[in-house]
Design a protein around this motif. Structure first.
Motif, PDB file in Angstrom:
ATOM      1  N   MET A   1      26.760  43.769  -8.945  1.00 11.51           N
ATOM      2  CA  MET A   1      25.350  44.078  -9.151  1.00 11.51           C
ATOM      3  C   MET A   1      24.793  43.178 -10.259  1.00 11.51           C
ATOM      4  O   MET A   1      25.379  43.067 -11.329  1.00 11.51           O
ATOM      5  N   THR A   2      23.677  42.519  -9.978  1.00  2.00           N
ATOM      6  CA  THR A   2      23.069  41.632 -10.967  1.00  2.00           C
ATOM      7  C   THR A   2      22.463  42.446 -12.114  1.00  2.00           C
ATOM      8  O   THR A   2      22.232  43.650 -12.001  1.00  2.00           O
ATOM      9  N   THR A   3      22.179  41.762 -13.210  1.00  2.00           N
ATOM     10  CA  THR A   3      21.547  42.427 -14.352  1.00  2.00           C
ATOM     11  C   THR A   3      20.188  43.002 -13.960  1.00  2.00           C
ATOM     12  O   THR A   3      19.836  44.117 -14.349  1.00  2.00           O
ATOM     13  N   ALA A   4      19.423  42.234 -13.172  1.00  3.48           N
ATOM     14  CA  ALA A   4      18.113  42.715 -12.731  1.00  3.48           C
ATOM     15  C   ALA A   4      18.254  43.991 -11.920  1.00  3.48           C
ATOM     16  O   ALA A   4      17.514  44.966 -12.121  1.00  3.48           O
ATOM     17  N   ARG A   5      19.209  43.993 -11.008  1.00  4.04           N
ATOM     18  CA  ARG A   5      19.415  45.183 -10.170  1.00  4.04           C
ATOM     19  C   ARG A   5      19.808  46.380 -11.027  1.00  4.04           C
ATOM     20  O   ARG A   5      19.322  47.498 -10.820  1.00  4.04           O
ATOM     21  N   LYS A   6      20.697  46.172 -11.984  1.00  2.00           N
ATOM     22  CA  LYS A   6      21.097  47.266 -12.876  1.00  2.00           C
ATOM     23  C   LYS A   6      19.895  47.829 -13.627  1.00  2.00           C
ATOM     24  O   LYS A   6      19.761  49.056 -13.772  1.00  2.00           O
ATOM     25  N   ASN A   7      19.023  46.965 -14.100  1.00  2.00           N
ATOM     26  CA  ASN A   7      17.852  47.425 -14.829  1.00  2.00           C
ATOM     27  C   ASN A   7      16.902  48.209 -13.929  1.00  2.00           C
ATOM     28  O   ASN A   7      16.328  49.225 -14.347  1.00  2.00           O
ATOM     29  N   LEU A   8      16.727  47.750 -12.694  1.00  2.00           N
ATOM     30  CA  LEU A   8      15.849  48.447 -11.758  1.00  2.00           C
ATOM     31  C   LEU A   8      16.431  49.795 -11.343  1.00  2.00           C
ATOM     32  O   LEU A   8      15.706  50.788 -11.245  1.00  2.00           O
ATOM     33  N   VAL A   9      17.731  49.834 -11.112  1.00  2.00           N
ATOM     34  CA  VAL A   9      18.385  51.104 -10.780  1.00  2.00           C
ATOM     35  C   VAL A   9      18.281  52.072 -11.952  1.00  2.00           C
ATOM     36  O   VAL A   9      18.040  53.276 -11.777  1.00  2.00           O
ATOM     37  N   GLY A  10      18.454  51.550 -13.172  1.00  2.00           N
ATOM     38  CA  GLY A  10      18.330  52.401 -14.352  1.00  2.00           C
ATOM     39  C   GLY A  10      16.927  52.955 -14.504  1.00  2.00           C
ATOM     40  O   GLY A  10      16.742  54.138 -14.848  1.00  2.00           O
ATOM     41  N   ALA A  11      15.920  52.130 -14.248  1.00  2.00           N
ATOM     42  CA  ALA A  11      14.538  52.601 -14.329  1.00  2.00           C
ATOM     43  C   ALA A  11      14.267  53.664 -13.273  1.00  2.00           C
ATOM     44  O   ALA A  11      13.615  54.682 -13.543  1.00  2.00           O
ATOM     45  N   GLU A  12      14.777  53.434 -12.064  1.00  2.00           N
ATOM     46  CA  GLU A  12      14.581  54.416 -11.000  1.00  2.00           C
ATOM     47  C   GLU A  12      15.289  55.734 -11.327  1.00  2.00           C
ATOM     48  O   GLU A  12      14.752  56.823 -11.068  1.00  2.00           O
ATOM     49  N   GLN A  13      16.477  55.645 -11.898  1.00  2.00           N
ATOM     50  CA  GLN A  13      17.193  56.869 -12.269  1.00  2.00           C
ATOM     51  C   GLN A  13      16.399  57.680 -13.288  1.00  2.00           C
ATOM     52  O   GLN A  13      16.343  58.907 -13.225  1.00  2.00           O
ATOM     53  N   LYS A  14      15.752  56.994 -14.217  1.00  2.00           N
ATOM     54  CA  LYS A  14      14.923  57.685 -15.206  1.00  2.00           C
ATOM     55  C   LYS A  14      13.740  58.382 -14.520  1.00  2.00           C
ATOM     56  O   LYS A  14      13.377  59.514 -14.873  1.00  2.00           O
ATOM     57  N   ALA A  15      13.166  57.724 -13.524  1.00  2.00           N
ATOM     58  CA  ALA A  15      12.071  58.342 -12.770  1.00  2.00           C
ATOM     59  C   ALA A  15      12.557  59.561 -11.999  1.00  2.00           C
ATOM     60  O   ALA A  15      11.860  60.589 -11.933  1.00  2.00           O
ATOM     61  N   LYS A  16      13.757  59.477 -11.428  1.00  2.00           N
ATOM     62  CA  LYS A  16      14.318  60.634 -10.720  1.00  2.00           C
ATOM     63  C   LYS A  16      14.550  61.800 -11.684  1.00  2.00           C
ATOM     64  O   LYS A  16      14.300  62.970 -11.345  1.00  2.00           O
ATOM     65  N   GLU A  17      15.033  61.498 -12.880  1.00  2.00           N
ATOM     66  CA  GLU A  17      15.240  62.541 -13.882  1.00  2.00           C
ATOM     67  C   GLU A  17      13.909  63.175 -14.275  1.00  2.00           C
ATOM     68  O   GLU A  17      13.825  64.399 -14.467  1.00  2.00           O
TER      69      GLU A  17
END
Length: 224
Positions: A1-17
Protein backbone atom coordinates in the motif's frame (compact mmCIF):
# COMPACT_ATOMS: atom_id res chain seq x y z
CA UNK A 1 0.00 0.00 0.00
CA UNK A 2 1.41 3.39 -1.01
CA UNK A 3 1.77 6.24 1.47
CA UNK A 4 -1.03 8.12 -0.30
CA UNK A 5 -3.34 5.13 -0.03
CA UNK A 6 -2.54 4.71 3.67
CA UNK A 7 -3.36 8.36 4.30
CA UNK A 8 -6.65 8.13 2.40
CA UNK A 9 -7.66 4.93 4.19
CA UNK A 10 -6.79 6.57 7.51
CA UNK A 11 -8.91 9.60 6.68
CA UNK A 12 -11.82 7.39 5.66
CA UNK A 13 -11.51 5.36 8.87
CA UNK A 14 -11.78 8.58 10.87
CA UNK A 15 -14.94 9.47 8.94
CA UNK A 16 -16.38 6.02 9.67
CA UNK A 17 -15.63 6.50 13.37
CA UNK A 18 -17.38 9.87 13.24
CA UNK A 19 -20.51 8.30 11.77
CA UNK A 20 -20.42 5.51 14.37
CA UNK A 21 -20.21 8.11 17.12
CA UNK A 22 -23.20 9.96 15.66
CA UNK A 23 -25.12 6.67 15.72
CA UNK A 24 -23.99 5.86 19.25
CA UNK A 25 -25.10 9.25 20.53
CA UNK A 26 -28.52 8.56 18.93
CA UNK A 27 -28.48 11.87 17.10
CA UNK A 28 -30.55 10.62 14.14
CA UNK A 29 -34.03 10.88 15.65
CA UNK A 30 -37.53 11.95 14.60
CA UNK A 31 -38.43 15.61 14.97
CA UNK A 32 -34.92 16.90 14.33
CA UNK A 33 -34.36 18.96 11.18
CA UNK A 34 -31.67 18.22 8.64
CA UNK A 35 -29.88 21.43 9.58
CA UNK A 36 -29.94 20.59 13.29
CA UNK A 37 -28.44 17.16 12.62
CA UNK A 38 -25.88 18.65 10.25
CA UNK A 39 -24.75 21.11 12.92
CA UNK A 40 -24.51 18.31 15.49
CA UNK A 41 -22.37 16.12 13.21
CA UNK A 42 -20.00 19.05 12.62
CA UNK A 43 -19.80 19.67 16.37
CA UNK A 44 -18.95 16.01 17.09
CA UNK A 45 -16.36 16.05 14.30
CA UNK A 46 -14.66 19.05 15.84
CA UNK A 47 -14.94 18.22 19.54
CA UNK A 48 -14.28 14.47 19.38
CA UNK A 49 -12.04 14.07 16.34
CA UNK A 50 -10.45 17.48 15.87
CA UNK A 51 -11.89 17.79 12.36
CA UNK A 52 -12.31 21.44 11.44
CA UNK A 53 -12.49 21.38 7.67
CA UNK A 54 -14.66 19.65 5.06
CA UNK A 55 -13.67 19.72 1.42
CA UNK A 56 -17.20 19.53 -0.03
CA UNK A 57 -20.58 20.74 1.14
CA UNK A 58 -21.96 18.87 4.14
CA UNK A 59 -25.15 16.93 3.38
CA UNK A 60 -27.90 15.62 5.63
CA UNK A 61 -31.09 14.65 3.81
CA UNK A 62 -34.29 13.03 5.05
CA UNK A 63 -37.53 11.81 3.53
CA UNK A 64 -38.29 13.02 0.03
CA UNK A 65 -35.03 15.01 0.05
CA UNK A 66 -33.11 11.72 -0.15
CA UNK A 67 -34.10 11.69 -3.84
CA UNK A 68 -32.14 14.90 -4.47
CA UNK A 69 -28.78 14.79 -6.31
CA UNK A 70 -25.65 16.24 -4.77
CA UNK A 71 -26.20 19.59 -6.43
CA UNK A 72 -29.79 19.82 -5.20
CA UNK A 73 -30.75 22.44 -2.65
CA UNK A 74 -34.07 21.28 -1.18
CA UNK A 75 -35.82 23.05 1.72
CA UNK A 76 -34.91 21.90 5.22
CA UNK A 77 -37.20 19.13 6.51
CA UNK A 78 -37.59 17.29 9.81
CA UNK A 79 -36.89 13.59 10.27
CA UNK A 80 -40.12 11.59 10.60
CA UNK A 81 -40.99 8.54 12.73
CA UNK A 82 -40.48 6.22 9.74
CA UNK A 83 -37.85 7.75 7.53
CA UNK A 84 -34.63 7.48 5.58
CA UNK A 85 -31.70 9.76 6.39
CA UNK A 86 -28.54 10.23 4.30
CA UNK A 87 -25.27 11.58 5.71
CA UNK A 88 -22.63 12.63 3.16
CA UNK A 89 -19.52 14.32 4.57
CA UNK A 90 -16.04 15.00 3.24
CA UNK A 91 -13.80 15.64 6.25
CA UNK A 92 -10.18 16.66 5.80
CA UNK A 93 -7.98 14.56 8.10
CA UNK A 94 -4.30 15.45 8.39
CA UNK A 95 -4.61 17.27 5.06
CA UNK A 96 -6.07 14.23 3.28
CA UNK A 97 -9.61 13.92 1.98
CA UNK A 98 -12.28 11.45 2.98
CA UNK A 99 -15.69 11.18 1.33
CA UNK A 100 -18.19 8.98 3.08
CA UNK A 101 -21.94 8.55 2.71
CA UNK A 102 -24.30 6.24 4.54
CA UNK A 103 -28.07 5.76 4.72
CA UNK A 104 -29.95 5.25 7.98
CA UNK A 105 -33.46 3.93 8.53
CA UNK A 106 -35.53 5.44 11.31
CA UNK A 107 -38.19 2.85 12.12
CA UNK A 108 -38.77 -0.50 10.44
CA UNK A 109 -40.25 0.28 7.03
CA UNK A 110 -39.52 -2.80 4.83
CA UNK A 111 -39.08 -0.81 1.59
CA UNK A 112 -36.61 1.53 3.28
CA UNK A 113 -34.66 -1.31 4.85
CA UNK A 114 -34.48 -3.10 1.49
CA UNK A 115 -33.38 0.04 -0.34
CA UNK A 116 -30.60 0.69 2.17
CA UNK A 117 -29.33 -2.89 1.84
CA UNK A 118 -29.64 -2.90 -1.94
CA UNK A 119 -27.53 0.22 -2.42
CA UNK A 120 -24.76 -1.18 -0.23
CA UNK A 121 -24.89 -4.55 -1.99
CA UNK A 122 -24.70 -2.78 -5.36
CA UNK A 123 -21.67 -0.80 -4.18
CA UNK A 124 -19.90 -4.03 -3.23
CA UNK A 125 -20.82 -5.60 -6.58
CA UNK A 126 -19.48 -2.61 -8.52
CA UNK A 127 -16.33 -2.50 -6.39
CA UNK A 128 -15.65 -6.17 -7.13
CA UNK A 129 -16.25 -5.63 -10.86
CA UNK A 130 -13.84 -2.68 -10.91
CA UNK A 131 -11.18 -4.86 -9.24
CA UNK A 132 -11.20 -7.25 -12.22
CA UNK A 133 -9.91 -4.49 -14.52
CA UNK A 134 -6.61 -2.82 -15.20
CA UNK A 135 -8.10 -0.46 -17.78
CA UNK A 136 -11.53 1.14 -17.61
CA UNK A 137 -12.95 4.48 -18.64
CA UNK A 138 -15.16 6.55 -16.38
CA UNK A 139 -17.94 6.25 -18.96
CA UNK A 140 -17.72 2.45 -19.03
CA UNK A 141 -17.89 2.25 -15.25
CA UNK A 142 -20.82 4.68 -15.13
CA UNK A 143 -22.74 2.55 -17.66
CA UNK A 144 -22.08 -0.57 -15.60
CA UNK A 145 -23.39 1.13 -12.46
CA UNK A 146 -26.54 2.46 -14.13
CA UNK A 147 -27.17 -1.00 -15.59
CA UNK A 148 -27.03 -2.71 -12.21
CA UNK A 149 -29.24 0.06 -10.80
CA UNK A 150 -31.89 -0.93 -13.35
CA UNK A 151 -31.41 -4.60 -12.48
CA UNK A 152 -32.16 -3.79 -8.85
CA UNK A 153 -35.34 -2.00 -9.96
CA UNK A 154 -34.30 1.56 -9.16
CA UNK A 155 -33.30 4.78 -10.92
CA UNK A 156 -29.77 6.14 -10.61
CA UNK A 157 -29.84 9.48 -8.82
CA UNK A 158 -26.42 10.98 -9.50
CA UNK A 159 -24.90 12.92 -12.37
CA UNK A 160 -21.65 11.13 -11.51
CA UNK A 161 -20.91 7.83 -9.78
CA UNK A 162 -17.65 8.89 -8.19
CA UNK A 163 -14.48 10.97 -8.44
CA UNK A 164 -10.90 11.07 -7.25
CA UNK A 165 -9.69 12.06 -3.79
CA UNK A 166 -6.22 12.85 -2.54
CA UNK A 167 -4.28 15.41 -0.54
CA UNK A 168 -6.41 18.47 0.05
CA UNK A 169 -7.17 20.06 -2.36
CA UNK A 170 -7.05 17.16 -4.78
CA UNK A 171 -5.94 17.32 -8.40
CA UNK A 172 -8.18 19.28 -10.77
CA UNK A 173 -8.22 19.35 -14.55
CA UNK A 174 -9.32 22.25 -16.73
CA UNK A 175 -12.72 23.97 -16.39
CA UNK A 176 -15.56 21.68 -17.42
CA UNK A 177 -13.34 18.60 -17.63
CA UNK A 178 -14.90 15.27 -16.63
CA UNK A 179 -11.64 13.31 -16.68
CA UNK A 180 -11.56 12.80 -12.90
CA UNK A 181 -15.22 11.80 -12.51
CA UNK A 182 -17.08 8.54 -13.07
CA UNK A 183 -19.34 10.15 -15.64
CA UNK A 184 -20.91 9.13 -18.98
CA UNK A 185 -18.80 11.78 -20.71
CA UNK A 186 -15.45 10.63 -19.32
CA UNK A 187 -13.57 8.52 -21.86
CA UNK A 188 -10.30 8.68 -19.93
CA UNK A 189 -8.76 5.58 -18.35
CA UNK A 190 -9.40 5.54 -14.59
CA UNK A 191 -6.10 3.71 -14.13
CA UNK A 192 -4.06 6.45 -15.80
CA UNK A 193 -1.56 8.13 -13.49
CA UNK A 194 -1.46 11.82 -12.71
CA UNK A 195 1.06 14.16 -14.44
CA UNK A 196 3.63 13.40 -11.73
CA UNK A 197 3.33 9.65 -12.24
CA UNK A 198 1.31 9.00 -9.10
CA UNK A 199 -1.64 6.62 -8.91
CA UNK A 200 -5.07 8.19 -8.65
CA UNK A 201 -7.47 7.05 -5.96
CA UNK A 202 -11.19 6.87 -6.62
CA UNK A 203 -14.38 7.26 -4.63
CA UNK A 204 -17.37 5.19 -5.77
CA UNK A 205 -20.79 6.63 -4.96
CA UNK A 206 -24.10 4.92 -5.68
CA UNK A 207 -27.41 6.73 -5.29
CA UNK A 208 -30.54 4.62 -5.75
CA UNK A 209 -33.94 6.28 -6.22
CA UNK A 210 -37.12 4.36 -5.40
CA UNK A 211 -39.65 6.43 -7.34
CA UNK A 212 -42.60 4.32 -6.24
CA UNK A 213 -41.98 5.27 -2.60
CA UNK A 214 -40.38 8.72 -3.13
CA UNK A 215 -37.18 7.80 -1.30
CA UNK A 216 -33.49 7.43 -2.08
CA UNK A 217 -30.43 5.77 -0.53
CA UNK A 218 -26.75 6.56 -0.91
CA UNK A 219 -23.54 4.64 -0.23
CA UNK A 220 -20.10 6.12 -0.86
CA UNK A 221 -16.49 5.32 0.01
CA UNK A 222 -13.06 4.53 -1.46
CA UNK A 223 -12.86 1.88 -4.16
CA UNK A 224 -10.82 -1.05 -2.93
Amino acid sequence: MTTARKNLVGAEQKAKELFKTVEGLELIVPGKTEKQLNDEVVKVAHEVYGIREFWHKKIVRAGINTMQPYNGDPPDVAIQDNDLVILDFGPVVNNWEADLARTYVVGYNPAMLKLRQDVEDAWQLANAWYATHDKLTGAEFYRYITNITTQYGYTFGGEIAGHIVGPYPHEQLGPGSLGLDIHPGNNQDMFAKDPLGNERHWILEIHFIDKANNIGAFFEQLLT
